[in-house]
Design a protein around this motif. Sequence first.
Motif, PDB file in Angstrom:
ATOM      1  N   GLU A  51       0.842  -1.194   0.000  1.00 18.51           N
ATOM      2  CA  GLU A  51       0.000   0.000   0.000  1.00 18.51           C
ATOM      3  C   GLU A  51       0.882   1.251   0.000  1.00 18.51           C
ATOM      4  OE1 GLU A  51      -2.251   2.787  -0.301  1.00 18.51           O
ATOM      5  OE2 GLU A  51      -3.407   0.918  -0.191  1.00 18.51           O
ATOM      6  N   LYS A  52       0.681   2.119  -1.011  1.00 15.18           N
ATOM      7  CA  LYS A  52       1.526   3.303  -1.125  1.00 15.18           C
ATOM      8  C   LYS A  52       1.229   4.353  -0.055  1.00 15.18           C
ATOM      9  CE  LYS A  52      -1.400   5.598  -4.584  1.00 15.18           C
ATOM     10  NZ  LYS A  52      -1.456   6.123  -5.976  1.00 15.18           N
ATOM     11  N   ALA A  53       0.023   4.375   0.475  1.00  9.88           N
ATOM     12  CA  ALA A  53      -0.361   5.376   1.472  1.00  9.88           C
ATOM     13  C   ALA A  53       0.025   4.904   2.874  1.00  9.88           C
ATOM     14  CB  ALA A  53      -1.858   5.654   1.386  1.00  9.88           C
ATOM     15  N   ALA A  54      -0.270   5.745   3.858  1.00 12.62           N
ATOM     16  CA  ALA A  54       0.074   5.425   5.240  1.00 12.62           C
ATOM     17  C   ALA A  54      -1.053   4.715   5.971  1.00 12.62           C
ATOM     18  CB  ALA A  54       0.454   6.706   5.985  1.00 12.62           C
ATOM     19  N   ASP A  55      -2.142   4.436   5.274  1.00  9.61           N
ATOM     20  CA  ASP A  55      -3.294   3.779   5.895  1.00  9.61           C
ATOM     21  C   ASP A  55      -4.017   2.995   4.810  1.00  9.61           C
ATOM     22  OD1 ASP A  55      -5.212   2.993   7.703  1.00  9.61           O
ATOM     23  OD2 ASP A  55      -6.164   4.962   7.903  1.00  9.61           O
ATOM     24  N   LEU A  56      -4.850   2.054   5.219  1.00  9.51           N
ATOM     25  CA  LEU A  56      -5.641   1.293   4.256  1.00  9.51           C
ATOM     26  C   LEU A  56      -6.901   2.074   3.908  1.00  9.51           C
ATOM     27  CD1 LEU A  56      -8.243   0.027   5.955  1.00  9.51           C
ATOM     28  CD2 LEU A  56      -6.499  -1.498   6.842  1.00  9.51           C
ATOM     29  N   GLY A  57      -7.676   1.561   2.971  1.00 11.75           N
ATOM     30  CA  GLY A  57      -8.983   2.164   2.710  1.00 11.75           C
ATOM     31  C   GLY A  57      -9.255   2.566   1.284  1.00 11.75           C
ATOM     32  N   GLY A  58      -8.225   2.700   0.437  1.00 11.87           N
ATOM     33  CA  GLY A  58      -8.465   3.022  -0.964  1.00 11.87           C
ATOM     34  C   GLY A  58      -9.229   4.315  -1.142  1.00 11.87           C
ATOM     35  N   THR A  59     -10.268   4.267  -1.952  1.00 16.27           N
ATOM     36  CA  THR A  59     -11.042   5.476  -2.256  1.00 16.27           C
ATOM     37  C   THR A  59     -11.694   6.065  -1.018  1.00 16.27           C
ATOM     38  OG1 THR A  59     -12.660   6.393  -3.803  1.00 16.27           O
ATOM     39  CG2 THR A  59     -13.211   4.275  -2.807  1.00 16.27           C
ATOM     40  N   TRP A  60     -11.975   5.228  -0.018  1.00 11.85           N
ATOM     41  CA  TRP A  60     -12.621   5.719   1.207  1.00 11.85           C
ATOM     42  C   TRP A  60     -11.615   6.311   2.175  1.00 11.85           C
ATOM     43  CZ3 TRP A  60     -17.373   6.679   0.515  1.00 11.85           C
ATOM     44  CH2 TRP A  60     -18.097   5.918  -0.408  1.00 11.85           C
ATOM     45  N   ARG A  61     -10.343   6.123   1.914  1.00  7.10           N
ATOM     46  CA  ARG A  61      -9.293   6.849   2.635  1.00  7.10           C
ATOM     47  C   ARG A  61      -9.013   8.186   1.954  1.00  7.10           C
ATOM     48  NH1 ARG A  61      -5.039   3.738   1.138  1.00  7.10           N
ATOM     49  NH2 ARG A  61      -5.044   5.057  -0.725  1.00  7.10           N
ATOM     50  N   ASP A  62      -9.046   8.182   0.621  1.00  4.78           N
ATOM     51  CA  ASP A  62      -8.637   9.358  -0.147  1.00  4.78           C
ATOM     52  C   ASP A  62      -9.720  10.428  -0.236  1.00  4.78           C
ATOM     53  OD1 ASP A  62      -6.250   8.056  -0.589  1.00  4.78           O
ATOM     54  OD2 ASP A  62      -6.780   7.367  -2.612  1.00  4.78           O
ATOM     55  N   ASN A  63     -10.967  10.019  -0.318  1.00  8.92           N
ATOM     56  CA  ASN A  63     -12.062  10.974  -0.520  1.00  8.92           C
ATOM     57  C   ASN A  63     -12.667  11.375   0.820  1.00  8.92           C
ATOM     58  OD1 ASN A  63     -12.834  11.243  -3.649  1.00  8.92           O
ATOM     59  ND2 ASN A  63     -12.034   9.190  -3.243  1.00  8.92           N
ATOM     60  N   THR A  64     -12.162  12.473   1.352  1.00  8.03           N
ATOM     61  CA  THR A  64     -12.603  12.948   2.668  1.00  8.03           C
ATOM     62  C   THR A  64     -13.309  14.290   2.575  1.00  8.03           C
ATOM     63  OG1 THR A  64     -10.442  13.992   3.046  1.00  8.03           O
ATOM     64  CG2 THR A  64     -10.717  11.728   3.820  1.00  8.03           C
ATOM     65  N   TYR A  65     -13.808  14.618   1.400  1.00  8.58           N
ATOM     66  CA  TYR A  65     -14.489  15.899   1.226  1.00  8.58           C
ATOM     67  C   TYR A  65     -15.777  15.945   2.052  1.00  8.58           C
ATOM     68  CZ  TYR A  65     -17.140  13.047  -2.168  1.00  8.58           C
ATOM     69  OH  TYR A  65     -17.888  12.069  -2.776  1.00  8.58           O
ATOM     70  N   PRO A  66     -16.247  17.147   2.383  1.00  8.93           N
ATOM     71  CA  PRO A  66     -17.484  17.264   3.167  1.00  8.93           C
ATOM     72  C   PRO A  66     -18.661  16.611   2.439  1.00  8.93           C
ATOM     73  CG  PRO A  66     -16.345  19.376   3.029  1.00  8.93           C
ATOM     74  CD  PRO A  66     -15.646  18.461   2.083  1.00  8.93           C
ATOM     75  N   GLY A  67     -19.398  15.805   3.167  1.00  2.61           N
ATOM     76  CA  GLY A  67     -20.564  15.145   2.591  1.00  2.61           C
ATOM     77  C   GLY A  67     -20.271  13.814   1.927  1.00  2.61           C
ATOM     78  N   GLN A  88     -18.508   8.501   4.711  1.00  2.00           N
ATOM     79  CA  GLN A  88     -17.141   8.024   4.488  1.00  2.00           C
ATOM     80  C   GLN A  88     -16.435   7.541   5.762  1.00  2.00           C
ATOM     81  OE1 GLN A  88     -14.424  10.351   5.457  1.00  2.00           O
ATOM     82  NE2 GLN A  88     -12.834   8.837   4.995  1.00  2.00           N
ATOM     83  N   PRO A  89     -16.479   8.278   6.879  1.00  2.00           N
ATOM     84  CA  PRO A  89     -15.744   7.794   8.059  1.00  2.00           C
ATOM     85  C   PRO A  89     -16.197   6.412   8.524  1.00  2.00           C
ATOM     86  CG  PRO A  89     -16.349  10.097   8.339  1.00  2.00           C
ATOM     87  CD  PRO A  89     -17.085   9.607   7.126  1.00  2.00           C
ATOM     88  N   GLU A  90     -17.491   6.121   8.423  1.00  2.00           N
ATOM     89  CA  GLU A  90     -17.983   4.810   8.851  1.00  2.00           C
ATOM     90  C   GLU A  90     -17.490   3.704   7.926  1.00  2.00           C
ATOM     91  OE1 GLU A  90     -22.125   4.351   9.656  1.00  2.00           O
ATOM     92  OE2 GLU A  90     -22.250   6.200  10.822  1.00  2.00           O
ATOM     93  N   ILE A  91     -17.449   3.983   6.634  1.00  2.00           N
ATOM     94  CA  ILE A  91     -16.997   2.963   5.687  1.00  2.00           C
ATOM     95  C   ILE A  91     -15.513   2.684   5.891  1.00  2.00           C
ATOM     96  CG2 ILE A  91     -16.756   2.388   3.242  1.00  2.00           C
ATOM     97  CD1 ILE A  91     -19.178   4.236   2.734  1.00  2.00           C
ATOM     98  N   LEU A  92     -14.726   3.737   6.125  1.00  2.00           N
ATOM     99  CA  LEU A  92     -13.303   3.547   6.398  1.00  2.00           C
ATOM    100  C   LEU A  92     -13.096   2.760   7.686  1.00  2.00           C
ATOM    101  CD1 LEU A  92     -10.396   4.085   5.609  1.00  2.00           C
ATOM    102  CD2 LEU A  92     -10.549   6.315   6.720  1.00  2.00           C
ATOM    103  N   ASP A  93     -13.866   3.075   8.719  1.00  2.00           N
ATOM    104  CA  ASP A  93     -13.777   2.313   9.976  1.00  2.00           C
ATOM    105  C   ASP A  93     -14.164   0.856   9.757  1.00  2.00           C
ATOM    106  OD1 ASP A  93     -12.896   4.473  11.410  1.00  2.00           O
ATOM    107  OD2 ASP A  93     -14.847   4.957  12.287  1.00  2.00           O
TER     108      ASP A  93
END
Length: 486
Positions: free
Chosen positions: A35-51, A78-83
């Motif tokens: 994983e290139k990022a510092a956390d798992l989650g894919g699109t649900w890690r990257d897309n943290t925009y409001p709503g 998004q936060p629930e899906i990432l969790d």
Amino acid sequence: MDAPHSVAIIGSGFGGIGMAIRLRRAGIHDLVILEKAADLGGTWRDNTYPGAACDVPSHLYSFSFEPGAGWSRRFSPQPEILDYLRGCARRHGLLPHLRFGTEVTEARFDEDAGLWRISTSRGEFAARVLVSACGQLNRPALPDIAGRDSFTGTSFHSARWDHSFDPAGRRVAVIGTGASAIQFVPELARTAARLHVFQRSAPYVIAKSDRVYRPGTRALFAAVPGLRELGRAAVYTSLESRAPAFVRHPGLMKVIARRFHDHLADQVTDPALRAALIPDYPMGCKRILISDDYYPALARPGVELVTDPIERITPTGVVTADGTPREVDTIVYGTGFRAAEFLAPMKIVGRDGRELSESWRDGARAHLGIAVSGFPNLFLLYGPYTNLGHNSIIYMLESQFRYVLRCVQAIERHRFAWIDVRPDVQAAFEAEMRRRMRDTIWARGCTSWYMNAAGEVTNNWPGSTLGYRRATRRPDPRHFEVRRLP
């Protein structure tokens, strides 16, 4: 370098996490997740925009083997899906297999050893099987607009949201009206002093009908697993019933279109604004969106829907083709992703030094969207021909998990050095996809991210999800060339 692994997985979104769980449950523990990022989650890690939230009900947008009972509402944020994904990784023992901050730059197949030699930002890895779980929506696309780099204010793509940005009292331009924009535009409209939404083509937006799950309902879901399964089945059946309108009988889309027109009429009273929000292409040709607050946001004071094409971006704003300048402090790009560039920018080298980018010069191709001829022991998740317009992609992923797992088991059981899908098998599949695609709603003349650079629809599956599950039920040995280990 680590000792060679049985399986290396690139990416830790739904595809990578789900594949790893299925491998471990089958007794295959020698795996690594890069994983290139510092956390798992894919699109649900990257897309943290409001709503940010899912547009598929969460009881279906989750693994069948890990249904989840704690969703707070029908369409989870998004936060629930990432969790949820983090919890899946933790409960199924994946944390020791994850290598964060490890970006794959190249993977080269060693035909003699039957191994993939993987170069990363953190060193070298080797694996018998390589699984790409990079997905389709992971590389933001920025529009080719003159002067874009000259803007001196704040600008960012929605998938790289700048959380230091406070829209209160700001003049904001939003470029794009896709699935992300219809979620964050209402949030910006509440506090921005002025909001200009630049629309190239109007999306079809239908009611979301979201709702909060009360504590009693959530307790019932937790206590009665059968209730969750029944709800999941009901949602699946409801969504799957729309498949014929997308893939075989586009005329049926008129039934769904009535929902759009009713929703638009209910929420937008201004005739001029309502006319500007009616698409000029058949419903379903592009992604159908769901929202209960997007249309009301456009009708708020201080919000302007701009339908004139953008001519250029200046250091202080946006100028449209009619010569009108709009001075803004911030530009937010809701312009989607480079969805047709599967596996880019990684360099993938298969048999005889063949590069995947060269094989895919005219567009991505893969048998069942999973296996690519000339690239042994390489399997794609959410590859070409596997996206949907009507149902949950998690269902499609689970079909792919089973297919890839059985390929891995066959490699281990029969001591294969490698298996490689035959070129004639892949060619026959591609021909079938092109033939079937002609009957779909996506081939009705509009342009969308479902298409490659040549204008071919190569992202979507031209059938039902049940049809895909049958097609991927088990690998056919006749479809593969094999080489055994000494």
